[in-house]
Scaffold this motif. Sequence first.
Motif, PDB file in Angstrom:
ATOM      1  N   LEU A 256       0.828  -1.203   0.000  1.00 19.81           N
ATOM      2  CA  LEU A 256       0.000   0.000   0.000  1.00 19.81           C
ATOM      3  C   LEU A 256       0.862   1.253   0.000  1.00 19.81           C
ATOM      4  CD1 LEU A 256      -2.945   0.999   0.096  1.00 19.81           C
ATOM      5  CD2 LEU A 256      -2.709   1.112   2.578  1.00 19.81           C
ATOM      6  N   GLU A 257       0.624   2.124  -1.017  1.00 16.29           N
ATOM      7  CA  GLU A 257       1.353   3.388  -1.122  1.00 16.29           C
ATOM      8  C   GLU A 257       0.466   4.596  -0.860  1.00 16.29           C
ATOM      9  OE1 GLU A 257       3.114   3.556  -4.967  1.00 16.29           O
ATOM     10  OE2 GLU A 257       4.139   1.620  -4.779  1.00 16.29           O
ATOM     11  N   THR A 258      -0.817   4.505  -1.229  1.00 13.98           N
ATOM     12  CA  THR A 258      -1.730   5.643  -1.124  1.00 13.98           C
ATOM     13  C   THR A 258      -3.047   5.181  -0.518  1.00 13.98           C
ATOM     14  OG1 THR A 258      -0.778   6.722  -3.067  1.00 13.98           O
ATOM     15  CG2 THR A 258      -2.977   7.415  -2.414  1.00 13.98           C
ATOM     16  N   LEU A 259      -3.510   5.896   0.492  1.00 18.69           N
ATOM     17  CA  LEU A 259      -4.814   5.631   1.095  1.00 18.69           C
ATOM     18  C   LEU A 259      -5.616   6.917   1.114  1.00 18.69           C
ATOM     19  CD1 LEU A 259      -6.827   3.825   2.699  1.00 18.69           C
ATOM     20  CD2 LEU A 259      -5.709   4.663   4.783  1.00 18.69           C
ATOM     21  N   LEU A 280      -3.189  -1.128   9.061  1.00 22.39           N
ATOM     22  CA  LEU A 280      -2.356  -0.233   8.266  1.00 22.39           C
ATOM     23  C   LEU A 280      -1.161   0.298   9.044  1.00 22.39           C
ATOM     24  CD1 LEU A 280      -5.101   1.763   6.370  1.00 22.39           C
ATOM     25  CD2 LEU A 280      -3.895  -0.290   5.670  1.00 22.39           C
ATOM     26  N   SER A 283       2.460  -0.874   7.180  1.00 25.19           N
ATOM     27  CA  SER A 283       2.376  -0.690   5.728  1.00 25.19           C
ATOM     28  C   SER A 283       3.665   0.004   5.314  1.00 25.19           C
ATOM     29  CB  SER A 283       1.164   0.157   5.350  1.00 25.19           C
ATOM     30  OG  SER A 283      -0.025  -0.431   5.807  1.00 25.19           O
ATOM     31  N   LEU A 286       3.535   2.836   2.600  1.00 20.92           N
ATOM     32  CA  LEU A 286       2.524   3.891   2.655  1.00 20.92           C
ATOM     33  C   LEU A 286       3.197   5.252   2.772  1.00 20.92           C
ATOM     34  CD1 LEU A 286      -0.504   4.479   2.692  1.00 20.92           C
ATOM     35  CD2 LEU A 286      -0.416   4.354   5.197  1.00 20.92           C
ATOM     36  N   LEU A 289      -1.422   9.880   2.409  1.00 19.93           N
ATOM     37  CA  LEU A 289      -2.607   9.641   3.239  1.00 19.93           C
ATOM     38  C   LEU A 289      -3.557  10.812   3.109  1.00 19.93           C
ATOM     39  CD1 LEU A 289      -4.186   8.084   5.464  1.00 19.93           C
ATOM     40  CD2 LEU A 289      -2.918   9.442   7.132  1.00 19.93           C
ATOM     41  N   PHE A 308      -1.905   5.272  12.099  1.00 21.21           N
ATOM     42  CA  PHE A 308      -1.220   5.187  10.815  1.00 21.21           C
ATOM     43  C   PHE A 308       0.284   5.335  11.046  1.00 21.21           C
ATOM     44  CE2 PHE A 308      -5.408   7.119   9.917  1.00 21.21           C
ATOM     45  CZ  PHE A 308      -5.929   6.105   9.119  1.00 21.21           C
ATOM     46  N   LEU A 313       5.222   8.700   6.388  1.00 23.57           N
ATOM     47  CA  LEU A 313       4.380   9.400   5.420  1.00 23.57           C
ATOM     48  C   LEU A 313       5.094  10.642   4.891  1.00 23.57           C
ATOM     49  CD1 LEU A 313       0.877   9.206   7.148  1.00 23.57           C
ATOM     50  CD2 LEU A 313       1.832   7.705   5.397  1.00 23.57           C
TER      51      LEU A 313
END
Length: 594
Positions: A256-259, A280, A283, A286, A289, A308, A313
């Motif tokens: 997962l890179e983008t939520l 998450l 991740s 990630l 966000l 998170f 991030l």
Amino acid sequence: MTIREEITGSELAHCVECGKTHPPRAALIPSPFSSIIAQELMPTASETAAIRHFVREADAEIAWREHAIDRLHCELAELRRRSELHKAIIAPIRRVPPEIMAEIFLQLAAIEARSEHWWDYYNDRRLLEQEYTSRPFPNRAPLIFGAICHEWRAIASSTPSLWNCISLECTNENMRNNVSLCNMWLKRSGALPLSIQFHRSDSEDVASGQIVDDYRDLLRTILPYAQRWRVLDLKKFPASSYDTFHILLPNFVPMLETLSVSHDWRREQPTLTSTPWAGLRISPKLRFLYFDSIGAGVIMVGGERPTFPWSQLTHIDVGDCSAYDCLRILGEAPTAVACRFVVQRPSFLQHPPISHPGLQTLKIEVYDTTLPVWDLLTCSTLSTLSVEARTMAAGPYFRGLPSFVTRSGAKIQHFRMRPSGLDDTEFMSCLSAMPQLRSLDIAEVFGGQTQFTEQVWESLTWAAAEDSPAPLVPNLESLSLDGDFNFSHKFVVRMLNSRVQTATRPATFSPKLKAVTLVMWRNITKSVYRRLSAFEKLGLKMLIDVMGEDGEDEGSEASDAEDWESDDGDTEDSEEASDLSSLEADDSDADDDI
């Protein structure tokens, strides 16, 4: 001999009836009554009976030939079908290897792909970005490939790159179909990373528990593929549907890179916890966000474990948070380079001062003013700062902004403020602390403090002498001003005239100002409008929006002698020439109070 050879070998004749050339037609039985017809004689009783018999035979012949024509049409259709089938067998496209066809499919799908970006609200700069996606339309790629032939369907179905991105518009009516469609789509995606976008229609209401269950079923469809998520974008799903993640979301989401998660605040107030998103925390990839209700959830679990992985991030966009939340997130996100916060909740705790080492973009939208974020923040590498107040009581909230800019403004190139309660001295203090500023976007408070006073305009104006000190913001390239009713054009004209190349400027002067946008909430005269527009001829891109043009004249610069409807008989060319001359002349011309 084939039919084609028989036709080709026969003698062709020109038909006098239709004018076309075709094989000679069959001989027709001549009419025995041609003389009666030619002379228009009245036939006898016996001749009448014979004529009726001849007509019956002619009608029978017509019917027989019409049936023959129908048979020939059928034969033509069958021959055409056979011809097309045989042409298809030897068509060059059939000799293209499957791997080349797959690449062609991918290129066609890329042409039709829907490019999606999260745009922030300021300066049209991307805050979060993704590559989106294939929409499951029957007449578009990739579904259309399967409608051509069995071979193409097999190639498309076995090409995972066609199926690892999906975008669905969700309505209450199509949810059951979306579940089966999504299941089919993802099964064909192989082992590739997945980009998933589910957007609930703005017009949809959550009418029943069954609708919520349908959204839960759609989330259950993608959960078995959680370890391959690369982009997950969920918009306006019922808040209670995310409970599905609480049970089924794995503890490790490696790709997962983008939520992006947003809710429909008009129809429901989400009561969230961090529990659905607990998986998450682990991740490792990630970076982006977007979460519009961080305050409705819980940023921290048990006061210790983060919801998170803030520390990794780089781009953060969160809403419904307090100033304390903003500072805490920044304190736990040392790698962040771009952050946007929507401050909607009051702060009941005081956070220690924060110095962020790498933040380049900071954008704050303020609804609650209990604790200014910048009072306790320093960002030494900041290049973009944007502040927007959504409350009329925001005046005191901005008092600490000059101090923040003094601490953090050395590298700021883009500054946006809409609106503020700063006076002209405080505003000039901010500008002086941003020596590298290139774009400036300001909205003044209606009926409040005027941001661009005469002193501010003078501080932005280059002096005529070559050895004079540079004004504030010497590298300004773009200026946007949404002016209040106190706007006056003459200071603007002088400032703009000093920042363009004219005959009076030194040869060594290199103009940097490229674009100016002026929104004015008061009437101005036609000559003033022409004078401002004339800067287009001197290299500026001018956008002038006179919001009060059709309104009341109170407080306007229009006089009884000259208004928008009068042009004194001048032609447009002569007016522009006159305006250009006045711009290049002495600045006293700009001081006339029209």
